[in-house]
Design a protein around this motif. Structure first.
Motif, PDB file in Angstrom:
ATOM      1  N   TYR A  39      16.147  18.406  17.451  1.00 36.54           N
ATOM      2  CA  TYR A  39      14.906  19.120  17.202  1.00 36.54           C
ATOM      3  C   TYR A  39      14.577  19.035  15.711  1.00 36.54           C
ATOM      4  CZ  TYR A  39      15.804  21.547  21.654  1.00 36.54           C
ATOM      5  OH  TYR A  39      16.056  21.855  22.968  1.00 36.54           O
ATOM      6  N   GLN A  99      12.254  21.430  12.947  1.00 35.60           N
ATOM      7  CA  GLN A  99      11.608  22.734  12.819  1.00 35.60           C
ATOM      8  C   GLN A  99      10.770  22.762  11.560  1.00 35.60           C
ATOM      9  OE1 GLN A  99      14.143  26.259  12.434  1.00 35.60           O
ATOM     10  NE2 GLN A  99      12.716  27.363  13.758  1.00 35.60           N
ATOM     11  N   GLY A 126       5.574  27.396  11.210  1.00 37.40           N
ATOM     12  CA  GLY A 126       4.428  27.602  12.086  1.00 37.40           C
ATOM     13  C   GLY A 126       4.426  26.752  13.342  1.00 37.40           C
ATOM     14  N   LEU A 127       5.364  25.826  13.438  1.00 40.60           N
ATOM     15  CA  LEU A 127       5.368  24.916  14.595  1.00 40.60           C
ATOM     16  C   LEU A 127       6.576  25.125  15.494  1.00 40.60           C
ATOM     17  CD1 LEU A 127       4.174  21.599  12.908  1.00 40.60           C
ATOM     18  CD2 LEU A 127       2.830  23.227  14.260  1.00 40.60           C
ATOM     19  N   GLY A 128       7.502  25.936  15.083  1.00 35.26           N
ATOM     20  CA  GLY A 128       8.660  26.180  15.910  1.00 35.26           C
ATOM     21  C   GLY A 128       9.557  24.970  16.023  1.00 35.26           C
ATOM     22  N   LEU A 129      10.378  24.974  17.044  1.00 33.67           N
ATOM     23  CA  LEU A 129      11.290  23.857  17.306  1.00 33.67           C
ATOM     24  C   LEU A 129      10.601  22.838  18.201  1.00 33.67           C
ATOM     25  CD1 LEU A 129      14.582  25.780  18.050  1.00 33.67           C
ATOM     26  CD2 LEU A 129      14.323  24.042  16.297  1.00 33.67           C
ATOM     27  N   GLN A 154      11.206  19.112  20.098  1.00 33.74           N
ATOM     28  CA  GLN A 154      12.268  18.194  20.476  1.00 33.74           C
ATOM     29  C   GLN A 154      11.886  16.762  20.118  1.00 33.74           C
ATOM     30  OE1 GLN A 154      13.338  17.624  24.683  1.00 33.74           O
ATOM     31  NE2 GLN A 154      15.408  18.246  24.108  1.00 33.74           N
ATOM     32  N   TYR A 182      16.341  13.482  23.471  1.00 35.87           N
ATOM     33  CA  TYR A 182      17.424  14.119  24.169  1.00 35.87           C
ATOM     34  C   TYR A 182      18.233  13.080  24.925  1.00 35.87           C
ATOM     35  CZ  TYR A 182      14.370  13.917  28.296  1.00 35.87           C
ATOM     36  OH  TYR A 182      13.566  13.499  29.320  1.00 35.87           O
ATOM     37  N   GLY A 194      11.502  12.995  23.374  1.00 31.90           N
ATOM     38  CA  GLY A 194      11.018  14.351  23.477  1.00 31.90           C
ATOM     39  C   GLY A 194       9.544  14.407  23.118  1.00 31.90           C
ATOM     40  N   ASP A 195       9.151  15.461  22.431  1.00 31.89           N
ATOM     41  CA  ASP A 195       7.736  15.648  22.113  1.00 31.89           C
ATOM     42  C   ASP A 195       7.281  14.889  20.867  1.00 31.89           C
ATOM     43  OD1 ASP A 195       8.222  19.065  23.083  1.00 31.89           O
ATOM     44  OD2 ASP A 195       7.338  17.430  24.255  1.00 31.89           O
ATOM     45  N   LEU A 227      13.513  20.547   8.736  1.00 31.01           N
ATOM     46  CA  LEU A 227      14.835  21.073   9.066  1.00 31.01           C
ATOM     47  C   LEU A 227      15.178  20.550  10.462  1.00 31.01           C
ATOM     48  CD1 LEU A 227      17.247  22.914   8.459  1.00 31.01           C
ATOM     49  CD2 LEU A 227      15.887  24.833   9.334  1.00 31.01           C
ATOM     50  N   PHE A 274      17.804  20.143  13.746  1.00 31.33           N
ATOM     51  CA  PHE A 274      18.913  20.740  14.486  1.00 31.33           C
ATOM     52  C   PHE A 274      19.325  19.835  15.630  1.00 31.33           C
ATOM     53  CE2 PHE A 274      19.299  24.822  12.579  1.00 31.33           C
ATOM     54  CZ  PHE A 274      18.028  25.215  12.190  1.00 31.33           C
ATOM     55  N   PHE A 332      23.662  25.255  19.097  1.00 30.16           N
ATOM     56  CA  PHE A 332      22.968  24.550  18.023  1.00 30.16           C
ATOM     57  C   PHE A 332      23.931  24.267  16.871  1.00 30.16           C
ATOM     58  CE2 PHE A 332      18.410  24.354  18.820  1.00 30.16           C
ATOM     59  CZ  PHE A 332      18.278  25.176  19.927  1.00 30.16           C
ATOM     60  N   GLY A 333      23.722  23.133  16.246  1.00 29.96           N
ATOM     61  CA  GLY A 333      24.429  22.838  15.016  1.00 29.96           C
ATOM     62  C   GLY A 333      23.849  23.640  13.870  1.00 29.96           C
ATOM     63  N   PRO A 334      24.436  23.546  12.671  1.00 27.71           N
ATOM     64  CA  PRO A 334      24.018  24.376  11.546  1.00 27.71           C
ATOM     65  C   PRO A 334      22.729  23.912  10.891  1.00 27.71           C
ATOM     66  CG  PRO A 334      25.774  22.913  10.880  1.00 27.71           C
ATOM     67  CD  PRO A 334      25.615  22.741  12.358  1.00 27.71           C
ATOM     68  N   SER A 357      20.848  28.556  12.257  1.00 31.86           N
ATOM     69  CA  SER A 357      20.445  27.924  13.502  1.00 31.86           C
ATOM     70  C   SER A 357      20.132  28.983  14.557  1.00 31.86           C
ATOM     71  CB  SER A 357      21.541  26.976  13.985  1.00 31.86           C
ATOM     72  OG  SER A 357      22.775  27.652  14.095  1.00 31.86           O
ATOM     73  N   PRO A 358      19.324  28.642  15.544  1.00 31.15           N
ATOM     74  CA  PRO A 358      19.009  29.600  16.613  1.00 31.15           C
ATOM     75  C   PRO A 358      20.258  29.942  17.434  1.00 31.15           C
ATOM     76  CG  PRO A 358      17.457  27.762  16.598  1.00 31.15           C
ATOM     77  CD  PRO A 358      18.587  27.379  15.706  1.00 31.15           C
ATOM     78  N   GLN A 364      13.769  19.227  29.351  1.00 32.56           N
ATOM     79  CA  GLN A 364      13.857  19.773  28.006  1.00 32.56           C
ATOM     80  C   GLN A 364      13.366  21.202  28.011  1.00 32.56           C
ATOM     81  OE1 GLN A 364      10.230  16.911  27.300  1.00 32.56           O
ATOM     82  NE2 GLN A 364      10.595  18.064  25.432  1.00 32.56           N
ATOM     83  N   PHE A 422       9.804  25.246  23.163  1.00 34.02           N
ATOM     84  CA  PHE A 422       9.898  26.449  22.347  1.00 34.02           C
ATOM     85  C   PHE A 422       8.536  26.892  21.859  1.00 34.02           C
ATOM     86  CE2 PHE A 422      14.393  27.225  21.431  1.00 34.02           C
ATOM     87  CZ  PHE A 422      14.965  26.060  21.919  1.00 34.02           C
ATOM     88  N   GLY A 423       8.387  28.213  21.736  1.00 31.38           N
ATOM     89  CA  GLY A 423       7.254  28.747  21.022  1.00 31.38           C
ATOM     90  C   GLY A 423       7.516  28.670  19.526  1.00 31.38           C
ATOM     91  N   SER A 424       6.522  29.033  18.751  1.00 24.97           N
ATOM     92  CA  SER A 424       6.643  28.919  17.295  1.00 24.97           C
ATOM     93  C   SER A 424       7.401  30.084  16.664  1.00 24.97           C
ATOM     94  CB  SER A 424       5.263  28.781  16.651  1.00 24.97           C
ATOM     95  OG  SER A 424       4.464  29.872  17.012  1.00 24.97           O
TER      96      SER A 424
END
Lengths: 114, 111
Positions: A35, A37, A40-43, A45, A48, A58-59, A88, A90, A105-107, B43-44, B98, B101-103
Motif C-alpha cells: 500500500y 499512504q 487525505g487519500l488513505g491507504l 493498494q 497484491y 491493485g488500485d 509512505l 506499507f 502491517f509492516g512498520p 502502521s495501522p 483486496q 480503505f477509507g481515507s
C-alpha cells in the motif's frame, strides 16, 4: 515473534534511480500486499499476491513492479522513480485473503523522490 | 464516488465521552468490514472486524453494521487521550481480492 519487516525504513533518492523496498514475513502467510499512504487519500493498494508466483494489480500499480518468488518475501520495485511516488509505503500480510482480519502491517517505508 | 467514505475530521471529544466514527461504502455486496487504528507515524493495527448486521462489542469498542443503509460505525466508550489516532475503515466485497480503505478520521481526545 510474528512480524512483517520492511527495509529500508527511510529512503531519499533521485528521479530515475531504480530502487527496491524489501518486505518479509515470518508467519507463512499466503496473502501479501503493498500500500501507499498519502495525506487525505488513505491507504491505496499497489499490488497484491495471493501466493507464490501469483501477483495482481491493485488500485494504483503504475510505476511499480513486484515479484513473489518465495512465500516470505514480496519486494516492491520502482524502476524509474518519480517525485509523485514520494509517499509512505506499507507492506502487509495475512494467512489468506479470507482471513483479512489477521492482516499484519509492516512498520512502513518513507520514500522521498527528488 | 469513493468506494469507502469517512469524515476526515478532525473529531475532538473530551476524555470520558463516547467517540462515534462513521463509514459508508458503495458496494452493496460487501460483507467484511474492518476498523484499524493508526497512530501518527506508525502502521495501522486492526481493532475490530464485523461481518453481520448489528453490534459487536470488544471492551470499550463497539462496531455497528447496517448493510441496508451501507454504513458501519465505531463507537469508543470512555474515550482516553491514548485513543487519539486516525481510524481507518476498510471493506471487502466477497468477490474482491483486496481491502478498500477509507481515507480515515482523525480523532483527538482532549484531557
Amino acid at each position: 515473534e510474528a512480524q512483517v519487516t520492511q527495509n529500508p525504513r527511510y529512503l531519499i533518492t533521485v528521479t530515475g534511480k531504480k530502487l527496491t523496498v524489501t518486505c518479509s514475513q515470518n508467519m507463512n502467510h499466503e496473502y501479501m500486499s503493498w500500500y501507499r499512504q498519502d495525506p487525505g487519500l488513505g491507504l491505496r493498494q499497489i499490488y497484491y499476491s495471493m501466493n507464490v508466483e501469483v501477483t495482481d494489480k491493485g488500485d494504483v500499480p503504475e510505476g511499480y513492479k513486484v515479484s513473489r518468488k518465495e512465500k516470505r518475501n514480496f519486494p516492491l520495485i520502482l524502476e524509474s522513480p518519480s517525485p509523485n511516488q514520494t509517499s509512505l509505503y506499507f507492506c502487509a500480510s495475512s494467512p489468506r485473503l479470507s482471513k483479512s482480519y489477521e492482516q499484519y502491517f509492516g512498520p512502513g517505508t518513507r520514500l522521498t523522490v527528488t | 464516488q469513493k468506494e469507502v467514505e469517512q469524515n476526515s475530521g478532525p473529531l475532538s471529544v473530551p476524555e470520558g465521552a463516547i467517540a462515534s466514527l462513521n463509514c459508508t461504502y458503495s458496494d452493496r455486496g460487501s460483507q467484511s468490514f474492518f476498523w484499524y487504528r493508526q497512530y501518527s507515524g506508525k502502521s495501522p493495527e486492526l481493532i475490530m472486524f464485523i461481518y453481520s448486521n448489528g453490534d459487536k462489542e470488544d471492551g470499550r469498542f463497539t462496531a455497528q453494521l447496517n448493510k441496508a443503509s451501507q454504513y458501519v460505525s465505531l463507537l469508543i466508550r470512555d474515550s482516553q487521550p491514548s485513543d487519539s489516532a486516525t481510524y481507518l475503515c476498510a471493506v471487502r466485497a466477497p468477490s474482491a481480492r483486496q481491502l478498500t480503505f477509507g481515507s480515515g478520521t482523525q480523532l483527538t481526545v482532549l484531557p
